[in-house]
Design a protein around this motif. Structure first.
Motif, mmCIF file in Angstrom:
data_model
loop_
_atom_site.group_PDB
_atom_site.id
_atom_site.type_symbol
_atom_site.label_atom_id
_atom_site.label_comp_id
_atom_site.label_asym_id
_atom_site.label_seq_id
_atom_site.Cartn_x
_atom_site.Cartn_y
_atom_site.Cartn_z
ATOM 1 N N LEU A 113 -18.050 42.891 -22.971
ATOM 2 C CA LEU A 113 -17.941 41.669 -23.773
ATOM 3 C C LEU A 113 -16.546 41.060 -23.647
ATOM 4 C CD1 LEU A 113 -20.001 42.830 -26.860
ATOM 5 C CD2 LEU A 113 -20.561 40.857 -25.432
ATOM 6 N N ASP A 114 -15.540 41.906 -23.492
ATOM 7 C CA ASP A 114 -14.170 41.399 -23.283
ATOM 8 C C ASP A 114 -14.070 40.626 -21.963
ATOM 9 O OD1 ASP A 114 -13.137 42.463 -25.608
ATOM 10 O OD2 ASP A 114 -12.442 44.315 -24.653
ATOM 11 N N LYS A 208 -22.138 37.319 -42.322
ATOM 12 C CA LYS A 208 -21.222 38.451 -42.462
ATOM 13 C C LYS A 208 -21.845 39.723 -41.890
ATOM 14 C CE LYS A 208 -18.089 36.090 -44.757
ATOM 15 N NZ LYS A 208 -18.745 35.130 -45.628
ATOM 16 N N SER A 209 -23.155 39.681 -41.660
ATOM 17 C CA SER A 209 -23.844 40.906 -41.241
ATOM 18 C C SER A 209 -23.718 41.149 -39.738
ATOM 19 C CB SER A 209 -25.323 40.813 -41.611
ATOM 20 O OG SER A 209 -25.818 39.552 -41.251
ATOM 21 N N ARG A 210 -23.590 42.417 -39.380
ATOM 22 C CA ARG A 210 -23.596 42.806 -37.965
ATOM 23 C C ARG A 210 -24.966 43.349 -37.643
ATOM 24 N NH1 ARG A 210 -18.582 46.410 -36.000
ATOM 25 N NH2 ARG A 210 -19.866 46.413 -34.163
ATOM 26 N N THR A 211 -25.798 42.537 -37.025
ATOM 27 C CA THR A 211 -27.139 43.014 -36.681
ATOM 28 C C THR A 211 -27.420 42.640 -35.227
ATOM 29 O OG1 THR A 211 -28.463 41.036 -37.030
ATOM 30 C CG2 THR A 211 -27.842 42.273 -39.005
ATOM 31 N N VAL A 212 -28.553 43.102 -34.712
ATOM 32 C CA VAL A 212 -28.896 42.789 -33.323
ATOM 33 C C VAL A 212 -29.553 41.416 -33.209
ATOM 34 C CG1 VAL A 212 -29.090 45.193 -32.639
ATOM 35 C CG2 VAL A 212 -31.131 43.968 -33.441
ATOM 36 N N ARG A 213 -29.632 40.662 -34.327
ATOM 37 C CA ARG A 213 -30.297 39.351 -34.222
ATOM 38 C C ARG A 213 -29.580 38.219 -34.937
ATOM 39 N NH1 ARG A 213 -35.644 40.670 -37.465
ATOM 40 N NH2 ARG A 213 -34.735 40.617 -39.502
ATOM 41 N N ILE A 413 -29.353 40.367 -29.422
ATOM 42 C CA ILE A 413 -29.386 38.908 -29.288
ATOM 43 C C ILE A 413 -28.198 38.389 -28.476
ATOM 44 C CG2 ILE A 413 -28.116 38.422 -31.452
ATOM 45 C CD1 ILE A 413 -30.157 36.081 -31.874
ATOM 46 N N ARG A 414 -27.086 39.145 -28.437
ATOM 47 C CA ARG A 414 -25.902 38.622 -27.741
ATOM 48 C C ARG A 414 -26.164 38.401 -26.251
ATOM 49 N NH1 ARG A 414 -23.148 44.118 -28.974
ATOM 50 N NH2 ARG A 414 -24.120 45.400 -27.387
ATOM 51 N N ARG A 421 -21.019 34.549 -30.191
ATOM 52 C CA ARG A 421 -20.068 34.478 -31.301
ATOM 53 C C ARG A 421 -20.640 35.312 -32.439
ATOM 54 N NH1 ARG A 421 -17.037 33.451 -27.921
ATOM 55 N NH2 ARG A 421 -16.224 31.391 -27.375
ATOM 56 N N THR A 422 -19.954 36.400 -32.761
ATOM 57 C CA THR A 422 -20.412 37.258 -33.850
ATOM 58 C C THR A 422 -19.234 37.498 -34.783
ATOM 59 O OG1 THR A 422 -19.922 39.147 -32.457
ATOM 60 C CG2 THR A 422 -22.207 38.447 -32.523
ATOM 61 N N ILE A 423 -19.470 38.263 -35.843
ATOM 62 C CA ILE A 423 -18.434 38.418 -36.866
ATOM 63 C C ILE A 423 -17.119 38.918 -36.273
ATOM 64 C CG2 ILE A 423 -19.230 40.721 -37.575
ATOM 65 C CD1 ILE A 423 -18.557 39.775 -40.485
ATOM 66 N N ASN A 424 -17.196 39.761 -35.237
ATOM 67 C CA ASN A 424 -15.942 40.296 -34.689
ATOM 68 C C ASN A 424 -15.665 39.831 -33.255
ATOM 69 O OD1 ASN A 424 -17.998 41.682 -33.610
ATOM 70 N ND2 ASN A 424 -17.313 43.728 -34.200
ATOM 71 N N ARG A 425 -16.268 38.717 -32.843
ATOM 72 C CA ARG A 425 -16.003 38.265 -31.480
ATOM 73 C C ARG A 425 -16.035 36.748 -31.346
ATOM 74 N NH1 ARG A 425 -15.116 40.339 -26.804
ATOM 75 N NH2 ARG A 425 -15.450 42.445 -27.574
ATOM 76 N N VAL A 426 -14.917 36.201 -30.892
ATOM 77 C CA VAL A 426 -14.862 34.751 -30.631
ATOM 78 C C VAL A 426 -14.118 34.524 -29.314
ATOM 79 C CG1 VAL A 426 -12.835 34.483 -32.147
ATOM 80 C CG2 VAL A 426 -14.318 32.503 -31.739
ATOM 81 N N TYR A 427 -13.965 35.584 -28.498
ATOM 82 C CA TYR A 427 -13.292 35.541 -27.196
ATOM 83 C C TYR A 427 -14.126 36.328 -26.207
ATOM 84 C CZ TYR A 427 -9.884 36.570 -23.517
ATOM 85 O OH TYR A 427 -9.254 36.673 -22.316
ATOM 86 N N PRO A 428 -14.249 35.998 -24.953
ATOM 87 C CA PRO A 428 -13.723 34.764 -24.333
ATOM 88 C C PRO A 428 -14.598 33.567 -24.730
ATOM 89 C CG PRO A 428 -14.943 36.074 -22.725
ATOM 90 C CD PRO A 428 -14.958 36.837 -23.998
#
Ligand code: NSS
Length: 428
Positions: A113-114, A208-213, A413-414, A421-428
């Protein structure tokens, strides 16, 4: 210049010229075996020193994974080669050797993902992105054939549509504004001129939830139809899903296979889909070992219980008014319920569509908005729609990545979107 996919259609001995990227690479004595990748696929190339000359052979020896290269050569049928043919090179050159590629085998999901901007070149992501593009095309084709108009909504808005908890706030020249949560209210504007419309745009949810969807930014297809009631709304939804799935199964079986989709299961996705009321669904959840009460919403576990052994998606309809959005029309047979539907994909993939008949009368809408304690000045324009020639209407929202996740049978889903874009990822 040919494409890799042309190689497998070419006759033995034909000359081809290809360009692309080094997918695999090894040297055995005086032969370099290189797998070349382009948009259309991969093909093995044998580069022999005595055929291409010393200089080109040195270059072929000196490439990295993902170096960009040009090859000329003859097609040779070979049962052992992937796809049944390979290229015997007559010339080879490097376009850009570059640096050693940072992605090799067995790297963690987080690392991939990075380096998402590079991982998108992988066969896995390439195939998924091809399929995603095709699915979106079929959805557009469906609405085009039905006489819908596509319209662009604003992305920056001042009013939420699905409750305050998941709004992304932004500073708009000193004023408070939001990234759109759903384009539904704007789609409703367009029906008073164009009757049947759809909006295809990103929606934003500060989940706020970390889920697969759950994504914080997802693509949302939102049709809206004048003079459609709840029943017609659901019929359109199942017809749309059937159309896209059927075209994928019939026209792209190989791509589906490469993505890991279950094409046999998808063949059974034919309208009509089963329908179940919310009330019955709660009973079913409890009968199947879950535990919930009337008035609660279904979470991932409850949806999985409801859809575990289904072949087709399931409509759950007529939810309690108190757990649904403010704009939904009341059920004329029970004022505690609304005329809405959620479409749940089989095998626990979960909700892919949320839709409803809309309140179309001014007084009723105003009353419901007050009940929901909405700040009316933000919604004046929306209320206006009910002042001048209002008509009964319905619509729904399909989450594209949820749909792609189900059709391609993805774990997360990612992988249904290039840059998640998830709760802990907005890069790259
Ligand atoms: O919140 S929904 O259930 N409904 C609406 O936004 C309506 N205003 C749509 C409409 O009637 N025009 O979201 C609709 C769909 C839902 O079924 C999911 O498939 C998808 O949008 N969705 C999401 N996908 C990915 N990530 C997140 N966080 C997400 N939230 C909703």
């Amino acid at each position: 210049m040919q494409k890799v996919s042309d190689v497998f259609k070419e006759k033995e001995g034909r000359e081809v010229a290809l360009r692309g990227w080094v997918y695999r690479h090894r040297t055995s004595g005086n032969i370099v075996f290189l797998v070349l990748r382009d948009e259309s696929g991969v093909v093995q190339v044998a580069i022999k020193k005595d055929k291409v000359g010393e200089k080109a052979w040195e270059k072929a020896n000196d490439v990295y994974i993902e170096s960009s290269v040009k090859v000329k050569g003859r097609v040779k049928k070979d049962e052992r080669a992937p796809g049944g043919a390979e290229i015997e090179a007559s010339d080879f050159d490097i376009i850009h050797r570059g640096e050693p590629f940072p992605i090799s085998k067995d790297l963690s999901e987080e690392f991939l993902l990075d380096v998402r901007h590079l991982w998108l070149r992988s066969q896995k992501m390439t195939n998924i992105m091809k399929a995603r593009g095709l699915i979106v095309n079929y959805l557009r084709e469906f609405f085009d054939k039905k006489g819908f108009y596509e319209l662009p909504p604003p992305i920056i808005t001042t009013s939420g549509c699905e409750g305050g908890a998941t709004l992304f706030e932004l500073n708009y020249f000193g004023r408070k504004a939001y990234l759109t949560q759903s384009s539904q209210m704007y789609a409703e504007v367009f029906i008073f001129a164009l009757e049947k419309v759809y909006v295809f745009a990103p929606s934003f949810r500060a989940e706020k939830s970390r889920t697969v969807r759950h994504l914080a930014e997802y693509w949302h297809l939102e049709p809206e139809m004048a003079f459609f009631d709840h029943k017609m709304n659901m019929e359109l939804q199942e017809e749309m899903i059937e159309y896209a799935v059927k075209n994928m199964v019939e026209n792209h079986p190989e791509l589906l296979l490469k993505c890991g989709a279950d094409a046999e299961a998808l063949k059974k996705v034919k309208a009509p889909f089963p329908r179940m009321t919310y009330e019955k669904a709660v009973e079913e959840v409890n009968a199947r070992g879950g535990k919930m009460e009337w008035g609660e919403d279904f979470g991932a576990d409850e949806e999985a219980l409801l859809t575990a052994d289904l072949e087709k998606p399931l409509f759950v309809e007529k939810y309690p008014k108190k757990i649904k959005a403010f704009y939904m029309e009341e059920d004329p047979h029970n004022p505690e319920l609304v005329l809405n539907d959620d479409l749940l994909a089989p095998k626990g993939h979960g909700e892919i569509i949320g839709g409803s008949e809309r309140i179309w009368e001014y007084d009723k809408l105003l009353e419901r908005m007050k009940e929901h304690q909405l700040d009316l000045k933000d919604y004046e324009w929306y209320l206006d729609l009910r002042k001048y020639g209002s008509v009964p209407h319905s619509g729904f929202g399909l989450g594209i990545e949820r749909f792609v996740k189900w059709v391609l049978n993805l774990k997360h889903i990612r992988d249904a979107i290039p840059f998640p874009r998830t709760i802990n990822r907005v890069y790259p």
